[in-house]
Design a protein around this motif. Structure first.
Motif, PDB file in Angstrom:
ATOM      1  N   GLY A 107       0.810  -1.212   0.000  1.00 23.13           N
ATOM      2  CA  GLY A 107       0.000   0.000   0.000  1.00 23.13           C
ATOM      3  C   GLY A 107       0.846   1.265   0.000  1.00 23.13           C
ATOM      4  O   GLY A 107       0.614   2.178  -0.795  1.00 23.13           O
ATOM      5  N   ALA A 108       1.843   1.323   0.881  1.00 26.27           N
ATOM      6  CA  ALA A 108       2.680   2.525   0.975  1.00 26.27           C
ATOM      7  C   ALA A 108       3.401   2.800  -0.336  1.00 26.27           C
ATOM      8  O   ALA A 108       3.463   3.953  -0.799  1.00 26.27           O
ATOM      9  CB  ALA A 108       3.691   2.363   2.109  1.00 26.27           C
TER      10      ALA A 108
ATOM     11  N   TRP B  80       9.919   9.602   7.148  1.00 37.83           N
ATOM     12  CA  TRP B  80       9.385  10.969   7.218  1.00 37.83           C
ATOM     13  C   TRP B  80       9.315  11.631   5.845  1.00 37.83           C
ATOM     14  O   TRP B  80       9.055  12.826   5.763  1.00 37.83           O
ATOM     15  CB  TRP B  80      10.251  11.811   8.166  1.00 37.83           C
ATOM     16  N   GLY B  81       9.542  10.867   4.796  1.00 36.91           N
ATOM     17  CA  GLY B  81       9.623  11.437   3.457  1.00 36.91           C
ATOM     18  C   GLY B  81       8.426  11.144   2.587  1.00 36.91           C
ATOM     19  O   GLY B  81       7.271  11.370   2.978  1.00 36.91           O
ATOM     20  N   LEU B  82       8.662  10.615   1.402  1.00 40.34           N
ATOM     21  CA  LEU B  82       7.629  10.492   0.373  1.00 40.34           C
ATOM     22  C   LEU B  82       6.476   9.572   0.787  1.00 40.34           C
ATOM     23  O   LEU B  82       5.308   9.861   0.480  1.00 40.34           O
ATOM     24  CB  LEU B  82       8.252   9.973  -0.922  1.00 40.34           C
ATOM     25  N   HIS B  83       6.782   8.455   1.433  1.00 45.42           N
ATOM     26  CA  HIS B  83       5.731   7.474   1.726  1.00 45.42           C
ATOM     27  C   HIS B  83       4.612   8.028   2.622  1.00 45.42           C
ATOM     28  O   HIS B  83       3.430   7.934   2.246  1.00 45.42           O
ATOM     29  CB  HIS B  83       6.342   6.212   2.351  1.00 45.42           C
ATOM     30  N   PRO B  84       4.913   8.581   3.780  1.00 52.69           N
ATOM     31  CA  PRO B  84       3.806   9.099   4.598  1.00 52.69           C
ATOM     32  C   PRO B  84       3.069  10.251   3.935  1.00 52.69           C
ATOM     33  O   PRO B  84       1.838  10.343   4.039  1.00 52.69           O
ATOM     34  CB  PRO B  84       4.498   9.538   5.896  1.00 52.69           C
ATOM     35  N   TRP B  85       3.790  11.117   3.242  1.00 49.75           N
ATOM     36  CA  TRP B  85       3.121  12.247   2.622  1.00 49.75           C
ATOM     37  C   TRP B  85       2.274  11.817   1.427  1.00 49.75           C
ATOM     38  O   TRP B  85       1.284  12.481   1.095  1.00 49.75           O
ATOM     39  CB  TRP B  85       4.136  13.318   2.232  1.00 49.75           C
ATOM     40  N   ALA B  86       2.641  10.701   0.783  1.00 48.10           N
ATOM     41  CA  ALA B  86       1.783  10.159  -0.272  1.00 48.10           C
ATOM     42  C   ALA B  86       0.461   9.658   0.316  1.00 48.10           C
ATOM     43  O   ALA B  86      -0.603   9.809  -0.295  1.00 48.10           O
ATOM     44  CB  ALA B  86       2.501   9.039  -1.014  1.00 48.10           C
TER      45      ALA B  86
ATOM     46  N   TYR C 134       5.436   2.542  11.649  1.00 45.60           N
ATOM     47  CA  TYR C 134       5.243   3.887  11.115  1.00 45.60           C
ATOM     48  C   TYR C 134       4.145   3.908  10.060  1.00 45.60           C
ATOM     49  O   TYR C 134       3.294   4.793  10.048  1.00 45.60           O
ATOM     50  CB  TYR C 134       6.547   4.400  10.498  1.00 45.60           C
ATOM     51  N   TRP C 135       4.176   2.930   9.128  1.00 47.41           N
ATOM     52  CA  TRP C 135       3.166   2.949   8.069  1.00 47.41           C
ATOM     53  C   TRP C 135       1.765   2.810   8.652  1.00 47.41           C
ATOM     54  O   TRP C 135       0.837   3.492   8.214  1.00 47.41           O
ATOM     55  CB  TRP C 135       3.420   1.829   7.068  1.00 47.41           C
ATOM     56  N   ALA C 136       1.597   1.921   9.628  1.00 50.98           N
ATOM     57  CA  ALA C 136       0.287   1.766  10.257  1.00 50.98           C
ATOM     58  C   ALA C 136      -0.137   3.049  10.972  1.00 50.98           C
ATOM     59  O   ALA C 136      -1.306   3.460  10.904  1.00 50.98           O
ATOM     60  CB  ALA C 136       0.318   0.599  11.247  1.00 50.98           C
TER      61      ALA C 136
ATOM     62  N   VAL D 279       2.432  18.657  -1.549  1.00 52.73           N
ATOM     63  CA  VAL D 279       2.229  17.742  -0.427  1.00 52.73           C
ATOM     64  C   VAL D 279       3.349  16.716  -0.335  1.00 52.73           C
ATOM     65  O   VAL D 279       3.742  16.297   0.763  1.00 52.73           O
ATOM     66  CB  VAL D 279       0.853  17.041  -0.550  1.00 52.73           C
ATOM     67  N   LEU D 280       3.897  16.282  -1.478  1.00 54.12           N
ATOM     68  CA  LEU D 280       4.960  15.280  -1.456  1.00 54.12           C
ATOM     69  C   LEU D 280       6.349  15.897  -1.314  1.00 54.12           C
ATOM     70  O   LEU D 280       7.125  15.520  -0.436  1.00 54.12           O
ATOM     71  CB  LEU D 280       4.922  14.426  -2.726  1.00 54.12           C
ATOM     72  N   VAL D 281       6.659  16.843  -2.180  1.00 53.28           N
ATOM     73  CA  VAL D 281       8.037  17.299  -2.319  1.00 53.28           C
ATOM     74  C   VAL D 281       8.432  18.290  -1.230  1.00 53.28           C
ATOM     75  O   VAL D 281       9.489  18.145  -0.596  1.00 53.28           O
ATOM     76  CB  VAL D 281       8.265  17.912  -3.715  1.00 53.28           C
ATOM     77  N   ILE D 282       7.606  19.309  -1.003  1.00 48.67           N
ATOM     78  CA  ILE D 282       7.978  20.360  -0.042  1.00 48.67           C
ATOM     79  C   ILE D 282       8.178  19.795   1.365  1.00 48.67           C
ATOM     80  O   ILE D 282       9.235  20.019   1.989  1.00 48.67           O
ATOM     81  CB  ILE D 282       6.934  21.498  -0.044  1.00 48.67           C
ATOM     82  N   PRO D 283       7.217  19.044   1.923  1.00 49.26           N
ATOM     83  CA  PRO D 283       7.455  18.504   3.270  1.00 49.26           C
ATOM     84  C   PRO D 283       8.623  17.523   3.333  1.00 49.26           C
ATOM     85  O   PRO D 283       9.325  17.464   4.343  1.00 49.26           O
ATOM     86  CB  PRO D 283       6.124  17.795   3.598  1.00 49.26           C
ATOM     87  N   THR D 284       8.829  16.742   2.257  1.00 47.60           N
ATOM     88  CA  THR D 284       9.964  15.818   2.247  1.00 47.60           C
ATOM     89  C   THR D 284      11.284  16.580   2.323  1.00 47.60           C
ATOM     90  O   THR D 284      12.194  16.193   3.071  1.00 47.60           O
ATOM     91  CB  THR D 284       9.928  14.944   0.978  1.00 47.60           C
TER      92      THR D 284
END
Length: 536
Positions: A82-83, A171-177, A346-348, A377-382
């Motif tokens: 899923g992630a 803390w990067g692309l996966h959670p923000w996706a 973390y993913w959960a 949402v993806l790039v800036i926070p990452t």
């Protein structure tokens, strides 16, 4: 007969029925506008959970932790699939022609400036977590506390590089996706198709009018409970962490009284913020958050080694890029203890938070194109998270390598790790005082934005909810955290956190289905742009 109409029908013909469906299930009582199935069931389940947990804190914690561990051990593949899917899906939407679609319609204008928008995205998403884990996490990996990523050797240059890269994974692309999928789906169906701003509305292209029945009630109730439990857990654990920091710096005793005072302070400011609303409260506090965070970041970078910061920054992003595929795999993992205890947990956790963060992001993103929304949402926070981890985590790792300070002995207390790192820098008292202020402010912005979201869910997706309803949920979150902390201590809070994490399992399936529904909606909209309809 198939009751799942094409999306154009949803936009142009079905919304009056939608208003009727929602309206007939709402009641107005004592200043509240309640969607009775969701509001009533959520409130009842919360009371039952709190009562049982307070009566049997150890048993409740053991049972829920056991369920959480079972979900993580047996469904690690689902969390990872899923992630990874969410990241690929978001980048595909950025590149595809549907990226040109504007949230709210072709003529929609942004409600907030880009700086304010960025600030609210970050503050609601994970700002508070970075205050503690940006130091504790890479040090834990580097020193071998609770396993190491890919079984890398500890206290080695390779270990340091992978510690930074693995921290960035979480803390990067996966959670923000995850947040991006939920936020975009909610925003598109609410502001382009006129549906209520609720999780259930996202599935209209797949389920049709069935979303207004029991299926929809279950989806929205789960979203409300995950949000409430997540916020209460963070507030309770955060009070303990902030009290630890105050005790470390000033000698104030870290006891239940101190923690209760901190919860009351955070909840009180959050209530003032929700009373003022999104523009007058949440936006102002989020902007203040970002100013203080930037100031602290600059001070830490200048007080430490500037050349060391840039070296750590390049090392972090280089390690992240080199190892992201291997760290994102769920097969043939020799570091299973670390993999389950960190990445899958973390993913959960992030998935369980996605209804809250996604809905808040949706509320502040009208007027942005799909491409602009997902890129931001993806790039800036990452990038921001990477810079933060390089400054705070990198500085801590440099201190460990030089055998300087308490962190040289490893992580003893997560809540103290950041302060132990700051203690070795010039102007340490000033930096630590600023860090405590920032911690408390991040908790306030999470609490007030979360309360706005819960009020909206329990009002059937209405954005302009009564003040009394917003105050009720902000107060209830504080009371839950205080009651569990006072009556059950860490056992009760751990049970609440385990329950929130376990909710990530069903929500993983919900988010995967959401991708299908969102793609169907965007594709139809791009082929028939004349059919769009903005929310009332």
């Amino acid at each position: 007969m198939n009751d799942t109409p094409p999306l154009t029908a949803c936009a142009d013909q079905a919304y009056d029925d939608v208003e009727h469906e929602i309206g007939e299930q709402n009641i107005q009582v004592a200043g509240f506008d309640m969607h009775t199935p969701v509001f009533g069931i959520s409130a009842l389940l919360i009371l039952v959970f709190v009562a049982v947990t307070l009566m049997f804190p150890e048993a409740a914690n053991a049972r829920l932790v056991g369920i959480r561990d079972w979900a993580i051990d047996h469904f690690d593949w689902l969390f990872m699939v899923g992630a990874n899917l969410f990241v690929l899906f978001c980048f595909a939407l950025i590149l595809l022609p549907v990226g040109r679609i504007r949230i709210g319609g072709p003529d929609a204008k942004p409600d907030f400036s880009r700086p304010s928008w960025f600030a609210m995205l970050f503050a609601a998403g994970m700002g508070i977590g970075l205050m503690f884990w940006s130091v504790a996490e890479p040090v834990a990996y580097f020193t071998g506390w609770s396993g190491t990523p890919l079984n890398v050797a500890i206290h080695t240059p390779e270990g340091k590089s992978l510690a930074l890269g693995a921290t960035m994974l979480h803390w990067g692309l996966h959670p923000w996706a995850m947040y991006g999928v939920v936020g975009l789906a909610l925003a598109f169906f609410a502001y382009n198709k006129g549906l209520p701003l609720t999780i259930r509305a996202v599935f209209y292209p797949l389920l049709g009018n069935r979303i207004w029945g029991p299926i929809g009630h279950v989806i929205d109730t789960l979203a409300a409970l995950a949000t409430i439990f997540g916020l209460a857990t963070s507030l309770g654990l955060g009070a303990q962490q902030a009290a630890s920091g105050l005790g470390y710096l000033s000698g104030i005793e870290n006891n239940t009284t101190t923690q209760m005072v901190l919860i009351a302070l955070i909840t009180g400011v959050a209530i003032l913020s929700v009373v003022r609303g999104l523009d007058g409260g949440v936006k102002v506090l989020s902007n203040l958050n970002m100013v203080l965070a930037l100031a602290l970041l600059v001070f830490v970078t200048l007080a430490g080694s500037t050349s060391g910061f840039f070296a750590n920054l390049f090392d972090l992003f280089g390690s992240y890029a080199r190892n992201i595929l291997q760290l994102s795999s769920w097969t043939h993992r020799e570091d299973e203890t670390w993999f389950h205890g960190w990445t899958i947990f973390y993913w959960a956790w992030w998935i369980s938070w996605s209804p809250f963060v996604g809905m808040f992001i949706a509320r502040v993103s009208r007027g942005r194109t799909v491409r602009e929304f997902l890129t931001a949402v993806l790039v800036i926070p990452t990038l921001v998270c990477g810079i933060w981890v390089a400054a705070f985590g990198g500085t801590a790792l440099d201190q460990v390598q030089a055998n300087v300070g308490e962190l040289a002995n490893g992580v003893s207390d997560v809540s103290l790790s950041m302060f132990q790192m700051l203690a070795n820098l010039p102007m340490a008292p000033l930096l630590s005082a600023g860090a405590i202020c920032l911690v408390l402010l991040f908790f306030v912005t999470s609490s007030d934005s979360g309360s706005l979201v819960i009020a909206g869910i329990t009002a059937g997706g209405k954005e302009d909810t009564p003040v009394a309803q917003r105050v009720f949920w902000a107060t209830l979150v504080g009371l839950i955290a205080a009651a569990l902390l006072y009556g059950g201590g860490k056992q009760a809070l751990s049970a609440l956190q385990a329950g929130a994490v376990t909710a990530g399992l069903p929500f993983t399936i919900v988010l995967i289905s959401m991708c299908l529904s969102l793609y169907k909606g965007l594709s139809l909209d791009s082929r028939a742009p004349h059919s769009h309809r903005t929310a009332h």
